[in-house]
Design a protein around this motif. Structure first.
Motif, short mmCIF file in Angstrom:
data_model
loop_
_atom_site.label_atom_id
_atom_site.label_comp_id
_atom_site.label_asym_id
_atom_site.label_seq_id
_atom_site.Cartn_x
_atom_site.Cartn_y
_atom_site.Cartn_z
N ALA A 94 0.80 -1.22 0.00
CA ALA A 94 0.00 0.00 0.00
C ALA A 94 0.84 1.27 0.00
N GLY A 95 2.13 1.17 0.11
CA GLY A 95 2.97 2.35 0.25
C GLY A 95 3.49 2.89 -1.06
N THR A 96 4.20 4.01 -0.95
CA THR A 96 4.86 4.61 -2.09
C THR A 96 6.24 3.98 -2.24
N ASN A 97 7.03 4.45 -3.20
CA ASN A 97 8.38 3.91 -3.38
C ASN A 97 9.36 5.06 -3.58
N PRO A 98 10.65 4.79 -3.45
CA PRO A 98 11.65 5.84 -3.58
C PRO A 98 11.60 6.59 -4.91
N GLU A 99 11.24 5.89 -5.99
CA GLU A 99 11.19 6.55 -7.30
C GLU A 99 10.07 7.59 -7.33
N GLN A 100 8.93 7.27 -6.74
CA GLN A 100 7.83 8.24 -6.68
C GLN A 100 8.20 9.43 -5.81
N LEU A 101 8.84 9.16 -4.68
CA LEU A 101 9.26 10.26 -3.81
C LEU A 101 10.27 11.16 -4.49
N PHE A 102 11.22 10.56 -5.20
CA PHE A 102 12.22 11.33 -5.94
C PHE A 102 11.56 12.17 -7.03
N ALA A 103 10.61 11.57 -7.76
CA ALA A 103 9.89 12.29 -8.81
C ALA A 103 9.13 13.48 -8.24
N ALA A 104 8.48 13.30 -7.10
CA ALA A 104 7.72 14.38 -6.47
C ALA A 104 8.64 15.51 -6.03
N GLY A 105 9.74 15.16 -5.38
CA GLY A 105 10.67 16.19 -4.92
C GLY A 105 11.30 16.95 -6.05
N TRP A 106 11.73 16.22 -7.09
CA TRP A 106 12.39 16.87 -8.23
C TRP A 106 11.42 17.78 -8.96
N SER A 107 10.21 17.33 -9.21
CA SER A 107 9.26 18.16 -9.95
C SER A 107 8.89 19.42 -9.17
N ALA A 108 8.74 19.31 -7.85
CA ALA A 108 8.44 20.49 -7.03
C ALA A 108 9.59 21.49 -7.08
N CYS A 109 10.81 21.00 -6.94
CA CYS A 109 11.98 21.84 -7.00
C CYS A 109 12.11 22.50 -8.38
N PHE A 110 11.83 21.73 -9.43
CA PHE A 110 11.94 22.23 -10.80
C PHE A 110 10.97 23.38 -11.04
N ILE A 111 9.76 23.28 -10.50
CA ILE A 111 8.79 24.36 -10.63
C ILE A 111 9.31 25.62 -9.93
N GLY A 112 9.90 25.44 -8.75
CA GLY A 112 10.50 26.57 -8.06
C GLY A 112 11.62 27.21 -8.87
N ALA A 113 12.44 26.39 -9.51
CA ALA A 113 13.53 26.92 -10.34
C ALA A 113 12.98 27.65 -11.56
N MET A 114 11.86 27.17 -12.12
CA MET A 114 11.25 27.89 -13.24
C MET A 114 10.70 29.24 -12.79
N GLY A 115 10.19 29.30 -11.55
CA GLY A 115 9.72 30.57 -11.01
C GLY A 115 10.84 31.59 -10.91
N LEU A 116 12.01 31.14 -10.45
CA LEU A 116 13.16 32.04 -10.37
C LEU A 116 13.60 32.49 -11.77
N ALA A 117 13.61 31.54 -12.71
CA ALA A 117 13.99 31.88 -14.09
C ALA A 117 13.00 32.87 -14.70
#
Length: 138
Positions: free
Chosen positions: A42-65
């Protein structure tokens, strides 16, 4: 390799049981059950957690750009991150695709924002030269 001059934040987690275990942050805000990809768990996995963190960070970086380029980032900006776990030559590897949604922006501007974000996002920097990454503006 670049060195951090000032630590802004340290994420701390305690994980037990590996891919079929549990992970909890020091402050309790993250408390997740883990399951191996493709399992009935029933749980998540490291790949999903990594994808979530990276995409959130990437949106923040696009905001700065966007601020630097004097462009308004659309309110409904989104990144669909796909992180693959695979094997090759008897070893495990990751590869990733970031599908960037910037509705209402001209394609050239959207591509420039995505490229700028990919150059500044800490997750992108950490993966550069280590895994195959494709950035798609969709």
């Amino acid at each position: 390799m670049s060195q951090i001059e000032k630590v802004l934040y340290t994420g701390k987690t305690h994980t037990t049981g590996g891919r079929d275990g549990k992970a909890r942050s020091e402050d309790g805000r993250l408390d997740v059950q883990l399951s191996s990809p493709g399992s009935a768990g029933a749980g998540t996995n490291p790949e999903q957690l990594f994808a979530a963190g990276w995409s959130a960070c990437f949106i923040g970086a696009m905001g700065l750009a966007a601020k630097k380029m004097k462009v308004e980032l659309p309110a409904n900006v989104a990144v669909d991150a796909e992180v693959d776990l695979g094997t090759g030559g008897g070893a495990y590897f990751l590869q990733a695709r970031l599908n960037v949604h910037l509705p209402g922006l001209e394609r050239q501007v959207a591509e420039a924002l995505a490229e700028a974000a990919h150059q500044t996002c800490p997750y992108s920097k950490a993966t550069r030269g280590n895994i195959d990454v494709v950035i798609n503006v969709v």
